[in-house]
Design a protein around this motif. Structure first.
Motif, PDB file in Angstrom:
ATOM      1  N   LEU A   6      -4.543  17.937  -4.330  1.00 54.08           N
ATOM      2  CA  LEU A   6      -4.877  16.516  -4.355  1.00 54.08           C
ATOM      3  C   LEU A   6      -4.625  15.918  -2.983  1.00 54.08           C
ATOM      4  N   GLN A   7      -5.620  15.176  -2.505  1.00 51.84           N
ATOM      5  CA  GLN A   7      -5.455  14.414  -1.270  1.00 51.84           C
ATOM      6  C   GLN A   7      -4.886  13.056  -1.655  1.00 51.84           C
ATOM      7  N   ILE A   8      -3.604  12.872  -1.394  1.00 55.03           N
ATOM      8  CA  ILE A   8      -2.917  11.634  -1.751  1.00 55.03           C
ATOM      9  C   ILE A   8      -3.152  10.635  -0.633  1.00 55.03           C
ATOM     10  N   SER A   9      -3.965   9.618  -0.925  1.00 59.35           N
ATOM     11  CA  SER A   9      -4.413   8.691   0.118  1.00 59.35           C
ATOM     12  C   SER A   9      -3.399   7.575   0.324  1.00 59.35           C
ATOM     13  N   PRO A  10      -3.111   7.206   1.578  1.00 57.99           N
ATOM     14  CA  PRO A  10      -2.204   6.092   1.849  1.00 57.99           C
ATOM     15  C   PRO A  10      -2.893   4.744   1.848  1.00 57.99           C
ATOM     16  N   THR A  11      -4.224   4.717   1.850  1.00 59.31           N
ATOM     17  CA  THR A  11      -4.947   3.450   1.941  1.00 59.31           C
ATOM     18  C   THR A  11      -5.220   2.913   0.550  1.00 59.31           C
ATOM     19  N   PRO A  12      -5.000   1.634   0.293  1.00 59.63           N
ATOM     20  CA  PRO A  12      -5.194   1.077  -1.044  1.00 59.63           C
ATOM     21  C   PRO A  12      -6.646   0.942  -1.439  1.00 59.63           C
ATOM     22  N   VAL A  13      -7.562   0.945  -0.470  1.00 54.49           N
ATOM     23  CA  VAL A  13      -8.985   0.797  -0.755  1.00 54.49           C
ATOM     24  C   VAL A  13      -9.661   2.153  -0.597  1.00 54.49           C
ATOM     25  N   ILE A  14     -10.289   2.620  -1.654  1.00 51.79           N
ATOM     26  CA  ILE A  14     -10.991   3.897  -1.598  1.00 51.79           C
ATOM     27  C   ILE A  14     -12.174   3.760  -0.654  1.00 51.79           C
ATOM     28  N   SER A  15     -12.467   4.808   0.086  1.00 48.04           N
ATOM     29  CA  SER A  15     -13.580   4.824   1.037  1.00 48.04           C
ATOM     30  C   SER A  15     -13.373   3.814   2.157  1.00 48.04           C
ATOM     31  N   SER A  16     -12.146   3.597   2.536  1.00 44.28           N
ATOM     32  CA  SER A  16     -11.867   2.705   3.666  1.00 44.28           C
ATOM     33  C   SER A  16     -12.536   3.240   4.922  1.00 44.28           C
ATOM     34  N   ILE A  17     -12.985   2.321   5.790  1.00 48.51           N
ATOM     35  CA  ILE A  17     -13.693   2.755   6.994  1.00 48.51           C
ATOM     36  C   ILE A  17     -12.746   3.422   7.988  1.00 48.51           C
ATOM     37  N   VAL A  18     -11.449   3.160   7.886  1.00 51.99           N
ATOM     38  CA  VAL A  18     -10.451   3.818   8.728  1.00 51.99           C
ATOM     39  C   VAL A  18      -9.654   4.779   7.861  1.00 51.99           C
ATOM     40  N   ASN A  19      -9.623   6.033   8.243  1.00 50.92           N
ATOM     41  CA  ASN A  19      -8.854   7.005   7.484  1.00 50.92           C
ATOM     42  C   ASN A  19      -7.361   6.768   7.680  1.00 50.92           C
ATOM     43  N   GLY A  20      -6.615   6.953   6.604  1.00 48.80           N
ATOM     44  CA  GLY A  20      -5.169   6.877   6.711  1.00 48.80           C
ATOM     45  C   GLY A  20      -4.598   8.248   7.017  1.00 48.80           C
ATOM     46  N   ASN A  21      -3.360   8.455   6.657  1.00 48.23           N
ATOM     47  CA  ASN A  21      -2.711   9.741   6.880  1.00 48.23           C
ATOM     48  C   ASN A  21      -2.555  10.431   5.534  1.00 48.23           C
ATOM     49  N   PRO A  22      -3.530  11.211   5.123  1.00 49.84           N
ATOM     50  CA  PRO A  22      -3.465  11.784   3.784  1.00 49.84           C
ATOM     51  C   PRO A  22      -2.412  12.877   3.696  1.00 49.84           C
ATOM     52  N   ILE A  23      -1.922  13.049   2.487  1.00 50.71           N
ATOM     53  CA  ILE A  23      -1.050  14.169   2.161  1.00 50.71           C
ATOM     54  C   ILE A  23      -1.845  15.084   1.236  1.00 50.71           C
ATOM     55  N   LEU A  24      -1.928  16.350   1.578  1.00 54.44           N
ATOM     56  CA  LEU A  24      -2.647  17.320   0.771  1.00 54.44           C
ATOM     57  C   LEU A  24      -1.626  18.268   0.178  1.00 54.44           C
ATOM     58  N   ALA A  25      -1.570  18.309  -1.164  1.00 48.60           N
ATOM     59  CA  ALA A  25      -0.504  19.093  -1.792  1.00 48.60           C
ATOM     60  C   ALA A  25      -0.963  19.622  -3.141  1.00 48.60           C
ATOM     61  N   ASN A  26      -0.337  20.729  -3.553  1.00 43.78           N
ATOM     62  CA  ASN A  26      -0.506  21.222  -4.918  1.00 43.78           C
ATOM     63  C   ASN A  26       0.268  20.299  -5.858  1.00 43.78           C
ATOM     64  N   VAL A  27      -0.395  19.802  -6.879  1.00 42.33           N
ATOM     65  CA  VAL A  27       0.230  18.808  -7.773  1.00 42.33           C
ATOM     66  C   VAL A  27       0.183  19.235  -9.231  1.00 42.33           C
ATOM     67  N   GLY A  28       0.117  20.555  -9.494  1.00 49.31           N
ATOM     68  CA  GLY A  28       0.229  20.999 -10.876  1.00 49.31           C
ATOM     69  C   GLY A  28      -1.053  21.549 -11.451  1.00 49.31           C
ATOM     70  N   ASP A  29      -1.087  21.629 -12.771  1.00 49.05           N
ATOM     71  CA  ASP A  29      -2.142  22.323 -13.484  1.00 49.05           C
ATOM     72  C   ASP A  29      -2.968  21.358 -14.327  1.00 49.05           C
ATOM     73  N   VAL A  30      -4.120  21.868 -14.757  1.00 51.49           N
ATOM     74  CA  VAL A  30      -4.989  21.165 -15.698  1.00 51.49           C
ATOM     75  C   VAL A  30      -5.362  22.153 -16.805  1.00 51.49           C
ATOM     76  N   LYS A  31      -5.277  21.703 -18.039  1.00 54.53           N
ATOM     77  CA  LYS A  31      -5.733  22.529 -19.153  1.00 54.53           C
ATOM     78  C   LYS A  31      -6.958  21.878 -19.791  1.00 54.53           C
ATOM     79  N   THR A  32      -7.925  22.722 -20.105  1.00 52.41           N
ATOM     80  CA  THR A  32      -9.201  22.239 -20.630  1.00 52.41           C
ATOM     81  C   THR A  32      -9.552  22.982 -21.907  1.00 52.41           C
ATOM     82  N   TYR A  33      -9.997  22.231 -22.906  1.00 47.45           N
ATOM     83  CA  TYR A  33     -10.545  22.779 -24.131  1.00 47.45           C
ATOM     84  C   TYR A  33     -11.880  22.091 -24.378  1.00 47.45           C
TER      85      TYR A  33
END
Length: 815
Positions: free
Chosen positions: A633-660
């Protein structure tokens, strides 16, 4: 936000259709032989090589073909069906008619790449694999780095079929992103007789699509050859702003037959320009949000008056301020050469080389006093009047300029030995891509347009260059243990060697958080054993029970400074930490189901011809379960999605997803006059863990994956009356959550589309013509089409459903 009204009787109708599908599965009528379409799919490795049997006529092909001889769910959409939905439609949008698929876009063709979204069984577009005739098309990121979209790789009119393998793709599929399935596109071969094909479409908002193709026909030699060449031009005004979207495309294909082999050459050129609208920003406390957020181009006078003297938009518009323009410009060359060789009656060896070159940019002309831009510009122009520096208009033009140069080899070997059918292969690709972020002025005397390429940048903020090499190996055996039981087992190895550089680094102070440079370095990922085990059990009445268990991996994205990529982290230390601790995403998919096909006896021949009574049933029911691990997951520091200025993202493993989930696909045929296809799907994809954003714990455990609905239902009714063929499509998309914590959502919607086809009466042995009418969004419904998710809670972005649009298509074939 506009609320959608779902008919109160809709859910009982869905349940009734499910009961209909279940009843037809166990209908105890005698089975006849499989249809020609099913026999044509009798190939355990259709992804390794295109089907080479002669093309069938439209009347021989069902609207949706259930593929047999596969231990996984596989549905195919013939090219004729795609064109009957809307000539020129993006093949990915055509798949929206199939079970388990959610495709959304803000235009009827699905051609705009900025505002489309695709989900299959809870997996997004970037977690699927895509090919054209075996050639990898990348992961469909909007910012190009490793491929191109299917509609840029081939004109829709030249497609023979599109095949969806939901859950897990074949081991031979050339893809580094195949977690949740594959989408295989197959081009048509040249016709055996010489002919010209002309298609002209006109419609709402000045839509104009012209397509011309020449087929040479086969020569009379002992080793015949043939080719076709086609040209395409499309123009259409965007329905919600003054932007003309379209481009030109050229396709050519040559086929040469030898005694025991076949040589194929293919070339595609695409030049596409798409002005884009902006997404609407929404939040939990909103009192008003516009239905659309159009740009102001070409009214430059209004655009200047819209800003205050400093270059700031009206505060009342908040994050939904209006830009002057946004655009995606894309130019691609794609070519391959393929040799299919039968070494003997039991052994074949197919080899393919390909090359892809891309040059493009994405641009936004926006106000200079928004989203943190003044702080960025002051780093480069301290103590200067920013408005005058950028041309006096109050606007600056931001671009991301891309190039891709990639080439590869695909080699597949197949052999039969007794009860075994062996398969082994290798895929090798080298991809050199770059992305440069630049800023240009917008001169108030000579303003730039979205159809121009800017020159002489004021700022080159950064430039990334990435060299990526991929090696994929696979081996598989299909063992026919008994005449009715086939076991399929194999594995693939996925290796990626990526090296990233930043020849141009941001100036000190341009990166938030005090970092001095964007990261450089290499990451090597080696997954040597990704196994697959499957089985097909043929019942006495020619029904099939299938089961498949498979592990897949998604390699890290190799993109510089943008997106969920290690090279988009804001510092070298963050990159080094990611390299030491992060794991690629993996998925273990299990699916099982039953396929049935019934055609009823010749005693009912007359009633079938007259359209009375049920003459055929075709079904596929699939149950699936997926463990999706190490979600990135790219954890975005900017409160507005698709902001014209990129923030400093954090990219990290954040767990699993189960699907049925469960998919039920049913086709009912009533003689030659009436057919009904219905696809009902239920999906439950939920997060298994919370995650941390700084010191805050984000409560996502047990929450549904956003933007992917739990319920889907698609229907396609075809009716022939004399020479007319009527078509009515229904598309139900259930409620979708809009944040990771599920605190916001968009309601369900139901859209209908209508089509009418009429063969022209002056058909002759030397040619024929057809007139068709298509109405998109028949009831003119409003609501949310594409949902852009990027925040834990409180906010999300949307694109609207396109209004009712009408298109008329005229096509001629002359021999």
């Amino acid at each position: 936000m506009s609320k959608l009204v779902t008919h109160p009787k809709l859910k009982p109708c869905i349940v009734a259709l499910a009961v209909l599908g279940g009843w037809s599965l166990f209908c105890a009528m005698p089975a006849l032989a499989q249809t020609d379409a099913a026999k044509a799919s009798n190939d355990t490795n259709a992804s390794a090589r295109a089907i080479t049997e002669p093309e069938a006529t439209d009347k021989d092909i069902p609207a949706v073909v259930i593929q047999t001889q596969r231990s996984r769910s596989s549905l195919s959409l013939p090219g004729s069906t795609l064109q009957s939905l809307l000539p020129g439609m993006n093949p990915l949008k055509g798949l929206q008619q199939l079970a388990g698929v959610t495709f959304q876009s803000a235009d009827p063709w699905g051609n705009n790449e900025q505002n489309f979204s695709l989900f299959i069984h809870g997996f997004s577009a970037q977690q699927l694999g895509y090919t054209l005739d075996g050639v990898p098309l990348g992961d469909q990121q909007y910012g190009n780095y490793n491929g191109l979209s299917p509609q840029r790789a081939i004109s829709s009119e030249n497609l023979r079929s599109v095949m969806l393998n939901s859950g897990a793709g074949d081991l031979a599929t050339a893809s580094t992103s195949n977690l949740g399935g594959t989408i295989e596109n197959f081009s048509s071969d040249p016709h055996r007789t010489q002919q010209w094909t002309l298609t002209q479409s006109l419609g709402s908002y000045h839509a104009n699509r012209s397509y011309l193709r020449f087929d040479s026909g086969e020569d009379a030699s002992s080793n015949p050859q043939s080719f076709y060449i086609s040209a395409l031009r499309q123009r259409v005004r965007a329905w919600d702003f003054e932007g003309v979207q379209g481009g030109e495309q050229l396709n050519a294909k040559w086929v040469k037959h030898f005694n025991r082999s076949k040589l194929i050459a293919y070339y595609n050129f695409s030049d596409k320009t798409e002005p884009n609208e902006d997404s609407i920003v929404r939040n939990a406390r909103e009192e008003f949000a516009p239905y659309t957020r159009p740009t102001t181009y070409p009214d430059f006078t209004f655009a200047k008056d819209y800003l205050n003297p400093k270059g700031e938009p009206p505060r009342r518009d908040g994050p939904n301020y209006r830009n002057y323009f946004g655009v995606a410009q894309r130019r691609d060359h794609l070519a391959y050469l393929k040799l299919e060789s039968d070494i003997d009656t039991n052994t074949s060896w197919n080899n393919q080389v390909y090359w892809h070159q891309h040059d493009g940019l994405g641009a936004v002309a926006g106000p200079i006093e928004v989203a943190g831009l003044p702080a960025l510009f002051k780093v480069y122009f301290p103590n200067q009047d920013l408005k005058q520096t950028f041309g006096g208009s109050g606007y600056a033009v931001r671009t991301t300029e891309y190039t891709i140069n990639r080439g590869g080899l695909i080699s597949n070997w197949q052999a039969r030995s007794g009860a075994h059918q062996w398969q082994a292969g290798i895929w090798i690709e080298q991809n050199r891509s770059d992305a440069y972020r630049r800023w240009y002025g917008l001169d108030q005397q000579r303003p730039l347009s979205p159809y121009q390429r800017p020159r002489d940048p004021l700022i080159t903020q950064y430039g990334s260059e990435i060299d990526n090499r991929v090696v994929q190996l696979h081996w598989q055996d299909a063992w026919k243990i008994q005449p009715t039981l086939t076991l399929q087992a194999g594995f693939k190895s996925s290796l990626q060697f990526a090296q990233g550089y930043f020849p141009v680094q941001p100036k000190l102070g341009a990166i938030n958080g005090g970092s001095s440079a964007l990261p450089e370095g290499s990451i090597t990922t080696k997954a040597w054993f990704l196994p697959q085990l499957g089985a097909i059990w043929r019942l006495p009445n020619q029904d099939q029970v299938y089961v498949n268990l498979q592990k897949n991996l998604r390699q890290f994205i190799t993109y510089g400074a943008v997106g969920a990529s290690p090279w988009s982290l804001n510092s070298q230390s963050a990159f080094d930490l990611f390299k030491r601790t992060a794991e690629p995403e993996t998925a273990i998919s299990f699916e099982t189901g039953i396929r049935t096909r019934r055609q009823f006896g010749a005693s009912n021949q007359q009633s079938r011809q007259q359209g009375f009574g049920l003459s055929g049933i075709e079904n596929q029911v699939t149950l699936y379960h997926v463990n999706f691990r190490d979600r990135l997951l790219q954890i975005s520091p900017t409160p507005v999605i698709s902001s014209i200025v990129n923030g400093n993202p954090i990219l990290a493993n954040v767990g699993d997803v189960k699907t049925y989930g469960i998919d039920i696909a049913t086709t009912l045929q009533f003689g030659t006059q009436v057919s009904l296809f219905n696809a009902l799907s239920y999906n439950q994809s939920s997060y298994q863990d919370d995650y941390l954003s700084g010191s805050n714990r984000i409560a996502t455990k047990g929450k549904q994956v956003p933007a992917s609905p739990s319920w889907l239902n698609k229907s396609m009714l075809k009716l022939k009356w004399n020479a007319l063929e009527w078509q009515l499509l229904g598309d139900y998309v259930g409620k979708r959550y809009a944040t990771y914590t599920n605190d916001l959502s968009v309601p369900a919607h139901f859209l209908m589309h209508f089509g009418l086809q009429y063969p022209l009466p002056w058909t002759s042995p030397h040619g024929h013509g057809q007139l068709s009418l298509h109405v998109h969004n028949l009831a003119n419904r409003r609501g949310t089409s594409t949902l852009v998710v990027g925040a834990a809670d409180s906010t999300y972005n949307t694109f609207p459903i396109a209004p009712r649009q009408v298109f008329v298509n005229l096509s001629f074939t002359l021999k």
